[in-house]
Design a protein around this motif. Structure first.
Motif, short mmCIF file in Angstrom:
data_model
loop_
_atom_site.label_atom_id
_atom_site.label_comp_id
_atom_site.label_asym_id
_atom_site.label_seq_id
_atom_site.Cartn_x
_atom_site.Cartn_y
_atom_site.Cartn_z
N VAL A 330 -68.60 -38.06 -19.66
CA VAL A 330 -67.73 -39.38 -18.45
C VAL A 330 -68.01 -39.26 -17.43
O VAL A 330 -67.79 -40.51 -17.35
N GLY A 331 -68.72 -38.84 -17.09
CA GLY A 331 -69.22 -39.53 -15.36
C GLY A 331 -70.07 -41.08 -15.78
O GLY A 331 -70.07 -41.54 -14.59
N MET A 332 -70.65 -40.93 -16.95
CA MET A 332 -71.80 -42.15 -17.04
C MET A 332 -70.39 -43.61 -17.58
O MET A 332 -70.78 -44.75 -17.55
N ASN A 333 -69.94 -42.77 -19.26
CA ASN A 333 -69.04 -44.23 -19.40
C ASN A 333 -67.32 -44.30 -19.43
O ASN A 333 -67.12 -44.30 -20.16
N LEU A 337 -61.60 -44.33 -14.51
CA LEU A 337 -60.64 -43.45 -15.03
C LEU A 337 -60.65 -42.62 -13.71
O LEU A 337 -60.62 -42.75 -13.02
N VAL A 338 -58.76 -42.43 -13.53
CA VAL A 338 -57.78 -42.33 -13.28
C VAL A 338 -57.33 -40.73 -12.84
O VAL A 338 -57.56 -40.27 -11.59
N GLU A 339 -57.68 -40.18 -13.55
CA GLU A 339 -57.36 -38.59 -13.64
C GLU A 339 -57.82 -37.79 -14.91
O GLU A 339 -58.55 -38.30 -15.71
N LEU A 340 -58.70 -36.66 -14.31
CA LEU A 340 -58.66 -35.82 -15.01
C LEU A 340 -58.62 -34.22 -15.29
O LEU A 340 -58.17 -33.55 -14.18
N LEU A 354 -69.46 -33.24 -11.88
CA LEU A 354 -68.90 -34.06 -10.26
C LEU A 354 -68.80 -34.52 -9.80
O LEU A 354 -68.19 -35.56 -9.28
N ILE A 355 -70.24 -34.26 -9.00
CA ILE A 355 -70.94 -35.43 -8.03
C ILE A 355 -70.86 -36.95 -9.36
O ILE A 355 -70.62 -37.28 -8.51
N ARG A 356 -71.56 -36.90 -10.45
CA ARG A 356 -71.47 -37.91 -10.71
C ARG A 356 -70.11 -37.89 -10.92
O ARG A 356 -69.98 -39.79 -11.10
N ILE A 357 -69.30 -37.61 -11.66
CA ILE A 357 -67.87 -38.51 -12.29
C ILE A 357 -67.68 -39.37 -10.57
O ILE A 357 -67.15 -40.04 -10.60
N ALA A 358 -67.78 -37.75 -9.40
CA ALA A 358 -67.31 -38.62 -8.20
C ALA A 358 -68.25 -39.87 -7.59
O ALA A 358 -67.24 -41.07 -6.82
N ARG A 360 -69.32 -42.52 -10.12
CA ARG A 360 -69.36 -43.32 -10.89
C ARG A 360 -67.57 -43.89 -11.03
O ARG A 360 -67.24 -44.58 -11.63
N CYS A 361 -66.57 -43.01 -11.19
CA CYS A 361 -65.60 -43.56 -11.39
C CYS A 361 -64.45 -43.23 -10.25
O CYS A 361 -64.29 -42.24 -9.50
#
Length: 431
Positions: A330-333, A337-340, A354-358, A360-361
């Motif tokens: 999810v973080g990569m692709n 993303l607005v809401e998780l 979480l760090i990856r999501i922060a 990339r998103c």
């Protein structure tokens, strides 16, 4: 002389026409005192209409018995354009139901006035049958919106399919200007959708039909091919196809605003098809601002086809446990993303994910974590990277694991500093 002049002023009709003056005109002097009392029977109909719109149906019916003027207001067409039928069985539901006698009166006198209609039924088959009986009588009305809502289990699915389709087709044929249709959890099928398209293709803008097992990908594709004004669509993943996305991305079609996809596993180990990245890219080029909302109710071993390539999802909800690997994808692709929301994960910390999501998103503004684990240090770093764009941060206290840098007593101060507002983790009620 002064007394006579004052009486003349009181007896003289007013020429003012404002709302306040309308109230003054309905006031009459009491016989036994000098007080001025309102004559409710002479309220202007526009004012009565405004008041009646706020009354429950039964109270509105009682009010119509007060006087002839109130009864006339009760039957004004404007009062019946928007109506919700509440159909519940007293033995199985605590909800109020629309009285059968009132339903008969509505069908007899106001069916041609109805435009925005919804049916709210409980879990009983009897209530669903009553809704179909009413639908089959709406032959003289042209609805603009129709909603079929099951408050508990999907009772419409318990009906004979032919009975439901027959009633729904009456509305589709007679309503030439349907713009909104919500028929989740119903036995609607492909032929009935063709009837819908044949009569309402120029006006349909919203279609919600999640959990409709009798509809095929070809059936929903027919709707997308013909209803070029469709702006909002909700359906199950098994109806989603590359052809559907390309149809929604055609030059004839308006920009899509909202697409909701429910990804639900009916049986453990169920196989899911893959949507091509090129189809999603076409969708984004055609409707760059559309919201893609996806709800996942899968088992961990069923996520294989998902998030392997970039997907334009904006709102992502995991209703069951999801693995660290999937959240890493999810973080990569998922750059849009607005809401998780992650309801559950397991006992392995999600620090790296979480760090990856922060990272990339970049549009992420809302996150919710339930039965997961995140170290306090990683969570603070996540909040620091996202900053004040995090407008919603719902984290259960049990998710946060104290470490050498932060305790549970200290973390809310650090997070509040980066958010620019006071923040505390959510706590599980103890009752």
């Amino acid at each position: 002389m002064k007394r006579r002049l004052s009486r003349d002023r009181e007896d003289r009709p007013s020429s003012c026409k404002g709302p306040a003056d309308s109230c003054k005109r309905v006031r009459q002097p009491a016989e036994d005192s000098g007080d001025v009392l309102p004559d409710w029977a002479r309220l202007p109909q526009e004012m009565l209409l405004h008041i009646f719109q706020y009354l429950p149906l039964l109270d509105r019916a009682f009010a119509s018995q007060v006087c002839r003027g109130w009864n006339e207001a009760f039957h004004m067409p404007e009062l019946w354009r928007c109506f919700e039928f509440e159909l519940n069985q007293p033995a199985s539901s605590y909800l109020k139901a629309t009285h059968p006698d009132l339903i008969k009166q509505i069908i007899k006198r106001h069916s041609n006035h109805l435009q925005y209609v919804s049916f709210k039924v409980d879990s009983s088959t009897e209530s669903a049958e009553a809704a179909c009986d009413i639908l089959s009588q709406l032959v003289n009305c042209s609805l603009k919106t129709l909603g079929l809502i099951s408050t508990a289990r999907p009772s419409f699915m318990e009906l004979p399919k032919s009975h439901f389709i027959s009633a729904l087709t009456v509305v589709f044929v007679n309503s030439k200007s349907l713009s909104s249709l919500k028929i989740d959890d119903t036995p609607v099928d492909d032929p009935s959708l063709k009837v819908l398209v044949a009569n309402n293709s120029d006006t349909l803008k919203l279609l919600k039909m999640s959990s409709c097992p009798h509809v095929s990908p070809a059936g929903i594709l027919c709707v997308a091919d013909q209803c070029h004004g469709l702006r909002e669509l909700a359906l199950n993943y098994h109806l989603l196809s590359d052809e559907l996305l390309l149809a929604l991305s055609s030059e004839k079609h308006v920009h899509l605003e909202h697409l909701r996809i429910d990804v639900v596993s009916e049986n453990p180990g169920q196989q899911f098809h893959t949507i091509k990245k090129s189809s999603w890219d076409a969708m984004v080029r055609h409707s760059p601002k559309f919201n893609l909302v996806m709800y996942f109710f899968l088992y961990e071993d069923e996520f294989g086809p998902f998030f392997r390539d970039e997907i334009p999802v904006t709102h992502l909800y995991f209703g069951r446990s999801v693995s660290k690997e999937v959240l890493g994808r999810v973080g990569m692709n998922c750059p849009r993303l607005v809401e998780l929301v992650v309801c559950a994960n397991g006992l392995r910390p999600l620090d790296e994910e979480l760090i990856r999501i922060a990272e990339r998103c970049q549009h992420l503004s809302a996150i919710g974590l339930g039965e997961c684990e995140v170290s306090c240090s990683a969570f603070v770093e996540f909040v620091k990277m996202c900053g004040r764009r995090l407008s919603q941060l719902s984290i259960m206290e049990e998710v946060l694991i104290p470490d050498h840098k932060y305790s549970l007593d200290e973390i809310h101060w650090e997070v509040s500093k980066h958010l620019g507002r006071v923040w505390f983790p959510d706590m599980m009620p103890t009752w």
